[in-house]
Structure formats: structure tokens, C-alpha cells
Design an enzyme around this catalytic site. Structure first.
Site, mmCIF file in Angstrom:
data_model
loop_
_atom_site.group_PDB
_atom_site.id
_atom_site.type_symbol
_atom_site.label_atom_id
_atom_site.label_comp_id
_atom_site.label_asym_id
_atom_site.label_seq_id
_atom_site.Cartn_x
_atom_site.Cartn_y
_atom_site.Cartn_z
ATOM 1 N N SER A 114 6.764 20.050 -6.795
ATOM 2 C CA SER A 114 7.442 20.251 -8.077
ATOM 3 C C SER A 114 8.025 21.658 -8.137
ATOM 4 C CB SER A 114 6.460 20.041 -9.232
ATOM 5 O OG SER A 114 7.079 20.469 -10.424
ATOM 6 N N HIS A 134 10.621 17.268 -6.483
ATOM 7 C CA HIS A 134 10.401 16.839 -7.868
ATOM 8 C C HIS A 134 10.986 17.894 -8.817
ATOM 9 C CE1 HIS A 134 8.070 14.607 -10.940
ATOM 10 N NE2 HIS A 134 7.822 15.793 -11.477
ATOM 11 N N ASP A 158 11.550 18.859 -12.720
ATOM 12 C CA ASP A 158 11.115 18.583 -14.092
ATOM 13 C C ASP A 158 12.160 19.056 -15.093
ATOM 14 O OD1 ASP A 158 8.434 17.465 -13.753
ATOM 15 O OD2 ASP A 158 7.909 19.429 -12.934
ATOM 16 N N MET A 204 13.023 19.470 -18.911
ATOM 17 C CA MET A 204 12.344 19.504 -20.225
ATOM 18 C C MET A 204 13.313 20.045 -21.265
ATOM 19 S SD MET A 204 8.659 21.084 -19.161
ATOM 20 C CE MET A 204 7.808 20.563 -17.667
ATOM 21 N N HIS A 259 12.371 14.131 -12.962
ATOM 22 C CA HIS A 259 11.415 13.698 -13.992
ATOM 23 C C HIS A 259 11.923 14.200 -15.338
ATOM 24 C CE1 HIS A 259 7.013 14.152 -15.672
ATOM 25 N NE2 HIS A 259 7.701 13.231 -16.295
ATOM 26 N N MET A 295 11.677 14.809 -19.014
ATOM 27 C CA MET A 295 10.804 14.909 -20.189
ATOM 28 C C MET A 295 11.692 15.318 -21.350
ATOM 29 S SD MET A 295 7.618 16.619 -18.215
ATOM 30 C CE MET A 295 8.688 17.032 -16.836
ATOM 31 N N MET A 297 1.171 10.060 -15.714
ATOM 32 C CA MET A 297 0.918 11.495 -15.906
ATOM 33 C C MET A 297 -0.590 11.741 -15.909
ATOM 34 S SD MET A 297 3.803 13.072 -16.045
ATOM 35 C CE MET A 297 3.119 14.692 -16.396
ATOM 36 N N ASP A 304 1.270 12.708 -11.358
ATOM 37 C CA ASP A 304 1.883 14.013 -11.576
ATOM 38 C C ASP A 304 1.027 14.816 -12.553
ATOM 39 O OD1 ASP A 304 3.598 16.155 -11.927
ATOM 40 O OD2 ASP A 304 5.142 15.023 -12.985
HETATM 41 O O1 LIG Z 1 5.812 17.143 -15.011
HETATM 42 C C1 LIG Z 1 5.051 18.074 -14.811
HETATM 43 C C2 LIG Z 1 4.445 18.821 -15.945
HETATM 44 O O2 LIG Z 1 4.867 18.263 -17.132
HETATM 45 C C3 LIG Z 1 4.668 18.361 -13.425
HETATM 46 O O3 LIG Z 1 5.614 17.902 -12.499
HETATM 47 C C4 LIG Z 1 4.146 19.731 -13.081
HETATM 48 O O4 LIG Z 1 5.156 20.588 -12.649
HETATM 49 C C5 LIG Z 1 3.125 19.622 -11.983
HETATM 50 O O5 LIG Z 1 2.589 20.871 -11.711
HETATM 51 P P1 LIG Z 1 1.074 21.018 -11.168
HETATM 52 O O6 LIG Z 1 0.185 20.407 -12.208
HETATM 53 O O7 LIG Z 1 1.035 20.268 -9.869
HETATM 54 O O8 LIG Z 1 0.905 22.487 -11.006
HETATM 55 FE FE LIG Z 2 6.836 16.213 -13.339
#
Ligand SMILES: O=C(CO)[C@@H](O)[C@H](O)COP(=O)(O)O
Ligand SMILES: [Fe+2]
Length: 227
Positions: A7, A30, A32, A34, A63, A65, A134, A172
Site C-alpha cells: 500500500s 495498492h 488508497d 480517500m 481502493h 474510500m 477490511m 487490508d
Molecule cells: O485502506 C487502507 C487503510 O484504510 C490500507 O490500505 C492501509 O494503507 C494499510 O496499511 P497497513 O495497515 O498495512 O499499514
Molecule cells: Fe486500502
């Protein structure tokens, strides 16, 4: 074989291209997204995904969010993401959206927050290429893995087997050397890891190590992943 998706949220945002290339050899990158509404954090959007897709050979696992994924998810396919995950809690028409993502040429994936059960969505599974469970509340990297999600992972793996689907099962949040074996044993086959990869001196080696651990745990659990 297990897939490891580092990520980028845990990487240095001032050196994104370099950080993306540091994990070449990973299965997917990955990313994210947001929007500060669906989750209390703001990261990046379409232009940055476009730039990342140009900067790395690793396919992008986006991903989302965000609110209004029905409106925005197709834009991330156009930006170059090979897989786009929307949250079912935010989607107005998840089946229509999954079909649109697939029609535009990406893998369609749906995510469940920790308090969202899988059972109401059993009939939607054939519409999806991946389901994301999640294992933390979405919004931030570096949180502790929620062990209470393991039964949901197991029940989802059973549903996938029952229907004979090739659906990938992604986890995740808090996935690390300490927790990945439990996830693999429960039935996950795609593992997102942020801090467990980018928090180390050698991110590429961390990916290889996590994949090895997951493969060993999957082999002893006795179920085969679809890839
Ligand atoms: O979607 C998410 C958080 O919302 C993840 O993708 C985090 O980025 C994962 O990070 P770690 O928990 O592995 O440090
Ligand atoms: Fe994520």
C-alpha cells in the site's frame, strides 16, 4: 500463489514514483483513494493514479474510500487502474457499478468495512473479480489488525467455494509477518500490506517474505487459491 499488494499510503508521498518502483516484483500496487467524507482522511485522486500508472510496470489496485463511487470509479479505470475496489456502504448500485468497471476493462472489486456482513451480498459475488474484507476501520495505515474479522474471512471463503467462483479474497489493514498466516489460514489470497512493506529497509524483500509466509499457511490450510 498468494498475491502481495504493497500500500502506497505508507510510502513517502514526496517520492511516489521511486517508492512505486521499490516494490516491483509485487503483484499489484495498492493505491488508497480517500476523500475526507467516506473516511476522515484525504489522500490522492485521478491525476496521481494516472501518474503512478505511467511510473511503474506494476498494475494498480485502486481502493476507493470515497462517497459516490458510482460516479468516480469509472474514472479510475480510465486513469489506468487494473483493479478498482468500491465500498458497498457507499455504492448506490453495486451490481451496475461492478458491470461498468468490468465493461471498461478493469477487475471489479467490492469492499466491506469491519461492521458490514458478507451474507446479504452472497448473490452479488458472481459479479465481482475480488472481494475486500477490511481488517481495520478504513482511513489510516499502521493500525492494529482486527482478529475478530477472521470468522468473516472464513465464511466468505466458504461461500466462494460453495459457488465455485474464481473470486479473489483480499484483506487490508494490519497485515504483517505476525498476522498474515492467520489471514491465509482463514482463506484470504490477496494481501495488502502498507507499514509491513514500506516500514522496512528493503520493501522488495518484505514482499517476498510475506508471500512465502502466506503460501506456507495456505498450503497447510489445504485450500487452493484461484491464481
Ligand atoms: O485502506 C487502507 C487503510 O484504510 C490500507 O490500505 C492501509 O494503507 C494499510 O496499511 P497497513 O495497515 O498495512 O499499514
Ligand atoms: Fe486500502
Amino acid at each position: 500463489m498468494a498475491q502481495i499488494n504493497p500500500s502506497i499510503l505508507s510510502a513517502d508521498f514526496a517520492r511516489l514514483a521511486e517508492e512505486a518502483r521499490a516494490v516491483e516484483g509485487a503483484d499489484w500496487l495498492h493505491v488508497d483513494v480517500m476523500d475526507n467524507h467516506f473516511v476522515p482522511n484525504l489522500t490522492l485522486g485521478v491525476p496521481v493514479v494516472e501518474a503512478l500508472a505511467r511510473a511503474t510496470e506494476t498494475p494498480i489496485d485502486c481502493h476507493l474510500m470515497i462517497e459516490e463511487p458510482d460516479r468516480w470509479a469509472p474514472r479510475y479505470v480510465e486513469a489506468g487502474a487494473g483493479s478498482v475496489t468500491f465500498h458497498v456502504e457507499a455504492a448506490a448500485a453495486p451490481v451496475r457499478l461492478a458491470r461498468e468497471i468490468r465493461a471498461k476493462g478493469a477487475r471489479a472489486s467490492m469492499a466491506l468495512k469491519p461492521a458490514t456482513p458478507i451474507e446479504p451480498y452472497e448473490d452479488l459475488l458472481p459479479e465481482l473479480d475480488m472481494l475486500l474484507i477490511m481488517t481495520v476501520e478504513p482511513g489510516f495505515g499502521g493500525q492494529a489488525f482486527l482478529d475478530i474479522m477472521l470468522p468473516k474471512i472464513r465464511r466468505t471463503r466458504e461461500l466462494i467455494s460453495k459457488h465455485g467462483l474464481e473470486l479473489w479474497l483480499q484483506v487490508d489493514g494490519g497485515v504483517s509477518a505476525e498476522t498474515i498466516e492467520r489471514c491465509a489460514d482463514a482463506g484470504a489470497d490477496v494481501f495488502v500490506a502498507g507499514s509491513a512493506v514500506y516500514g522496512t529497509d528493503d520493501p522488495a524483500a518484505a514482499v517476498r517474505m510475506l508471500r512465502h509466509q502466506a503460501d506456507e499457511a495456505t498450503a497447510s490450510a489445504g485450500w487452493a487459491c484461484a491464481h
